[in-house]
Scaffold this motif. Sequence first.
Motif, PDB file in Angstrom:
ATOM      1  N   LEU A 636       0.824  -1.205   0.000  1.00 43.39           N
ATOM      2  CA  LEU A 636       0.000   0.000   0.000  1.00 43.39           C
ATOM      3  C   LEU A 636       0.864   1.264   0.000  1.00 43.39           C
ATOM      4  O   LEU A 636       0.563   2.238  -0.677  1.00 43.39           O
ATOM      5  CB  LEU A 636      -0.925  -0.012   1.221  1.00 43.39           C
ATOM      6  CG  LEU A 636      -1.889   1.173   1.326  1.00 43.39           C
ATOM      7  CD1 LEU A 636      -2.820   1.240   0.126  1.00 43.39           C
ATOM      8  CD2 LEU A 636      -2.700   1.091   2.616  1.00 43.39           C
ATOM      9  N   ASP A 637       1.954   1.217   0.765  1.00 43.29           N
ATOM     10  CA  ASP A 637       2.805   2.406   0.864  1.00 43.29           C
ATOM     11  C   ASP A 637       3.350   2.833  -0.492  1.00 43.29           C
ATOM     12  O   ASP A 637       3.458   4.024  -0.771  1.00 43.29           O
ATOM     13  CB  ASP A 637       3.983   2.146   1.822  1.00 43.29           C
ATOM     14  CG  ASP A 637       3.513   2.237   3.274  1.00 43.29           C
ATOM     15  OD1 ASP A 637       2.374   2.721   3.478  1.00 43.29           O
ATOM     16  OD2 ASP A 637       4.257   1.814   4.174  1.00 43.29           O
ATOM     17  N   LEU A 640       0.569   4.610  -2.294  1.00 46.16           N
ATOM     18  CA  LEU A 640       0.340   5.936  -1.728  1.00 46.16           C
ATOM     19  C   LEU A 640       1.480   6.897  -2.066  1.00 46.16           C
ATOM     20  O   LEU A 640       1.254   8.066  -2.379  1.00 46.16           O
ATOM     21  CB  LEU A 640       0.152   5.840  -0.207  1.00 46.16           C
ATOM     22  CG  LEU A 640      -1.173   5.219   0.230  1.00 46.16           C
ATOM     23  CD1 LEU A 640      -1.165   4.918   1.727  1.00 46.16           C
ATOM     24  CD2 LEU A 640      -2.355   6.125  -0.126  1.00 46.16           C
ATOM     25  N   GLU A 641       2.696   6.367  -2.016  1.00 50.90           N
ATOM     26  CA  GLU A 641       3.858   7.203  -2.325  1.00 50.90           C
ATOM     27  C   GLU A 641       3.787   7.689  -3.770  1.00 50.90           C
ATOM     28  O   GLU A 641       4.019   8.863  -4.075  1.00 50.90           O
ATOM     29  CB  GLU A 641       5.138   6.391  -2.069  1.00 50.90           C
ATOM     30  CG  GLU A 641       6.438   7.172  -2.185  1.00 50.90           C
ATOM     31  CD  GLU A 641       7.028   7.170  -3.593  1.00 50.90           C
ATOM     32  OE1 GLU A 641       7.850   8.052  -3.876  1.00 50.90           O
ATOM     33  OE2 GLU A 641       6.644   6.307  -4.416  1.00 50.90           O
ATOM     34  N   LEU A 643       1.096   8.071  -5.560  1.00 53.50           N
ATOM     35  CA  LEU A 643       0.014   9.056  -5.679  1.00 53.50           C
ATOM     36  C   LEU A 643       0.452  10.409  -5.123  1.00 53.50           C
ATOM     37  O   LEU A 643       0.071  11.463  -5.642  1.00 53.50           O
ATOM     38  CB  LEU A 643      -1.242   8.552  -4.967  1.00 53.50           C
ATOM     39  CG  LEU A 643      -1.905   7.332  -5.612  1.00 53.50           C
ATOM     40  CD1 LEU A 643      -3.074   6.835  -4.760  1.00 53.50           C
ATOM     41  CD2 LEU A 643      -2.392   7.658  -7.021  1.00 53.50           C
ATOM     42  N   GLY A 644       1.269  10.371  -4.066  1.00 58.57           N
ATOM     43  CA  GLY A 644       1.804  11.620  -3.498  1.00 58.57           C
ATOM     44  C   GLY A 644       2.640  12.350  -4.542  1.00 58.57           C
ATOM     45  O   GLY A 644       2.484  13.566  -4.743  1.00 58.57           O
ATOM     46  N   ASP A 660      -6.556  14.299  -0.992  1.00 57.94           N
ATOM     47  CA  ASP A 660      -5.358  13.556  -0.601  1.00 57.94           C
ATOM     48  C   ASP A 660      -5.462  12.093  -1.041  1.00 57.94           C
ATOM     49  O   ASP A 660      -6.561  11.548  -1.114  1.00 57.94           O
ATOM     50  CB  ASP A 660      -5.198  13.588   0.928  1.00 57.94           C
ATOM     51  CG  ASP A 660      -4.755  14.963   1.395  1.00 57.94           C
ATOM     52  OD1 ASP A 660      -4.116  15.683   0.582  1.00 57.94           O
ATOM     53  OD2 ASP A 660      -5.055  15.325   2.551  1.00 57.94           O
ATOM     54  N   PRO A 661      -4.330  11.465  -1.297  1.00 62.24           N
ATOM     55  CA  PRO A 661      -4.346  10.033  -1.609  1.00 62.24           C
ATOM     56  C   PRO A 661      -4.894   9.239  -0.421  1.00 62.24           C
ATOM     57  O   PRO A 661      -4.519   9.499   0.724  1.00 62.24           O
ATOM     58  CB  PRO A 661      -2.865   9.698  -1.814  1.00 62.24           C
ATOM     59  CG  PRO A 661      -2.203  10.994  -2.125  1.00 62.24           C
ATOM     60  CD  PRO A 661      -2.983  12.041  -1.390  1.00 62.24           C
ATOM     61  N   VAL A 662      -5.774   8.297  -0.707  1.00 61.93           N
ATOM     62  CA  VAL A 662      -6.326   7.435   0.356  1.00 61.93           C
ATOM     63  C   VAL A 662      -6.430   5.997  -0.148  1.00 61.93           C
ATOM     64  O   VAL A 662      -6.586   5.774  -1.351  1.00 61.93           O
ATOM     65  CB  VAL A 662      -7.745   7.886   0.799  1.00 61.93           C
ATOM     66  CG1 VAL A 662      -7.695   9.135   1.652  1.00 61.93           C
ATOM     67  CG2 VAL A 662      -8.657   8.094  -0.410  1.00 61.93           C
ATOM     68  N   PRO A 663      -6.360   5.039   0.769  1.00 60.63           N
ATOM     69  CA  PRO A 663      -6.583   3.647   0.377  1.00 60.63           C
ATOM     70  C   PRO A 663      -8.009   3.470  -0.135  1.00 60.63           C
ATOM     71  O   PRO A 663      -8.919   4.169   0.314  1.00 60.63           O
ATOM     72  CB  PRO A 663      -6.384   2.865   1.676  1.00 60.63           C
ATOM     73  CG  PRO A 663      -5.668   3.791   2.593  1.00 60.63           C
ATOM     74  CD  PRO A 663      -6.044   5.177   2.195  1.00 60.63           C
ATOM     75  N   ALA A 675      -4.985   2.246  -3.956  1.00 59.59           N
ATOM     76  CA  ALA A 675      -5.279   3.561  -3.385  1.00 59.59           C
ATOM     77  C   ALA A 675      -5.644   4.506  -4.515  1.00 59.59           C
ATOM     78  O   ALA A 675      -5.440   4.191  -5.682  1.00 59.59           O
ATOM     79  CB  ALA A 675      -4.063   4.085  -2.629  1.00 59.59           C
ATOM     80  N   VAL A 677      -6.468   8.961  -5.696  1.00 60.83           N
ATOM     81  CA  VAL A 677      -6.735  10.382  -5.423  1.00 60.83           C
ATOM     82  C   VAL A 677      -7.890  10.811  -6.299  1.00 60.83           C
ATOM     83  O   VAL A 677      -7.986  10.401  -7.456  1.00 60.83           O
ATOM     84  CB  VAL A 677      -5.554  11.340  -5.727  1.00 60.83           C
ATOM     85  CG1 VAL A 677      -4.560  11.367  -4.624  1.00 60.83           C
ATOM     86  CG2 VAL A 677      -4.922  11.038  -7.046  1.00 60.83           C
TER      87      VAL A 677
END
Length: 717
Positions: A636-637, A640-641, A643-644, A660-663, A675, A677
């Motif tokens: 998941l990280d 998310l990374e 998407l950031g 914000d990016p979310v699961p 995840a 955005v």
Amino acid sequence: MSILRVALDVPLPKLFDYEAPHASEADIGRRIIVPFGSRHVVGVIVAVAPTSEVPPEQLRAAGEVLRDLAPLTRDWLDLARFCSDYYQRPLGEVIHAALPPRLRRTRGLTAAPEAFAITDAGREALAGLPARGRAKRELLERLLHAGAVAAAELGASSALRDARNRGWVAPVALPRPVIEFVARHVLTSEQQRATDAICEALGGYAPFLLLGITGSGKTEVYLRVITEVVRRGQQALILVPEINLTPQLEHEFASRFPGARVVTLHSALAENERAANWLAAQAGDARIVLGTRLAVFTPLPALGVVIVDEEHDTSFKQQEGVRYSARDLAVFRAHAAGVPIVLGTATPSLESYAHARAGRYRLLELPQRARQGARLPSVRLADTRREKVVDGLCESLVSAIEERLARGEQSLLFLNRRGYAPVLVCNACGWTAGCPRCSAHLVVHLADRQLRCHHCGQTESIPRTCVQCGNIDLVPFGRGTQRLEAALAERFPAARLLRIDSDSTRAKGRWEAMRGQIQAGAADLLVGTQIMAKGHDFPRLTLVGILNADAALLAADYRAPERLFAQLYQVAGRAGRADIPGEVIVQTRYPGHPLYLALVEHDYARFAETQLAEREQAGFPPFVFEAVLRAESDALDDALEFLGRAASVAPRDAGVTLYDPVPMSVVRIAARERAHVLAQSRSRRALQAFLHQWMPGLHELKPGRVRWHIDVDPIEF
Ligand code: ADP
Ligand code: ZN
Ligand code: ZN
């Protein structure tokens, strides 16, 4: 020397240049074989240019231009271009997703001749044919007397092959029979009014929302409009949601238009048949094209009208690859072609309803059932907090079933959850059986003693003991169709039971057979999932019991109520289609809920107005426009990374909100963590501009192990 700009099926937002000595503007829209890496692939020529930006030493020579078929027209390429632009996918991917698979192969297509006729040379040869050439003589004589004979009738023979090689016979098209229309009903005045309104609009773009209650005879309106379109020598495109509806519908259409060529297009067709049907449409030969969402891309040189039946159905939205909405593309297409489009449904999508309310679509209503005396079923809410419930069935529903059994009528229990039970639980420690690859429970399938994941298909045998504490007391919790079936079998041992869900209808032909059984009255009690909700006509079905609808009522997804209402409305519409009035019983803990109250009144408008008010207040579509960027990876990280980083290269636009990016709500599916955005805007145009600016930056990011895509106008989160 010219340069061909070729669309290839590659996830890069660009065209590929090739050198081609023998190609010209006339080849635009043709398929071509080109080298790509170490392979040869099929592309489509979308432009011919005098020069290329690719340095000459890197420019490769194109292979063969496939001139076996007529080129795709500019209109068609415009549709593909619009789809590519709007859904942010490379043109090559769109074109290849739109083409029938057979046309994506490097092997050219030799169109099978439709029929053969004798040539002048053949006539001459016949006169001088030696006596031993019996087969040839018979063939030529037959063609001489009959004129054209269908290839299928002649079959393949060495005589035919030989005669063709010598130029004695030539392929020809069969003469077209005159198309007639078989009228089966006198239209009701409402059907007539709707038909007239649409027919008057033929020849120009005009969007209609045909809001007709179940059984109001929308199909009859389509048929009359199509008659007029066909009479004018034009083609009609009809999109329907489900594969399993097309055999019936195809039969209905073909029998109503003797002489017309009606073709279907859907993914279950054999490759050759699908290609042949597509080509028949492209040649203008097929006058009526009936298909699922992919049929929106059918080339139709003489398009006269587009019809989208059950326009609210979510299957019109493709959920992978090019994530297009066939309904929305159909509207674009009708607009570009300057023809009317009819969106038909009993429960419009809130998007379409909002368009109608704002006057952008013309609303045509069929508020009554078409058949004389047929009435809408009465809908009753059974309060499960007050009534006694045994095996998931409340008392009033049980006695309603008993009445039907006594009268020899059919009952349907609608439970949108297949399997035996949705969870297996340990009573000692509370452990539940989860899918190792998904964030989801494994569903108990007692019939084949398996636990099965409904997301990824993972199967395991049912454990004998709890894997956590060793306890042997594992219990299936909750109720699926199999468990309901078992309970009913015990309760009504004399009743003939039929379970209709995707498990019981998986084998080819099963659903057809079951439908026949229901129609013939060879079943008394039906347990069914959403398969049963679609437009089937079962004259003996007079009771529908709806179980566990509350689950969808409580879902977090803001679109859940819209889907639930449509589904319940549809399934309720199955009751009492013939002369016997139907009854619907909804079991619920929330009998005061506005959605159920609107259902009791058969009042779509009331439901829609409350929903629209809520959506407007909360800032959801259709009052805003949305796109999501989804990313998935092993961890998941990582997603998310990514998407950031994606968000950090997004353009700044005051008119667009990037969250914000979310699961995702179901984070893990098939061992991939997901995840997203969300981008939102009050303006479709602003959102589109934002996405167009964002894409180049996204394509430059190093994704590592992350896979990503954009979904415009998403319907699932
Ligand atoms: P819908 O798609 O609107 O739910 P259908 O088109 O399936 O409704 O029509 C419902 C039934 O009514 C069908 O059996 C159809 O043959 C019948 N029907 C349609 N129009 C008429 C009419 N004008 N008179 C009598 N029966 C009709
Ligand atoms: Zn345990
Ligand atoms: Zn799974």
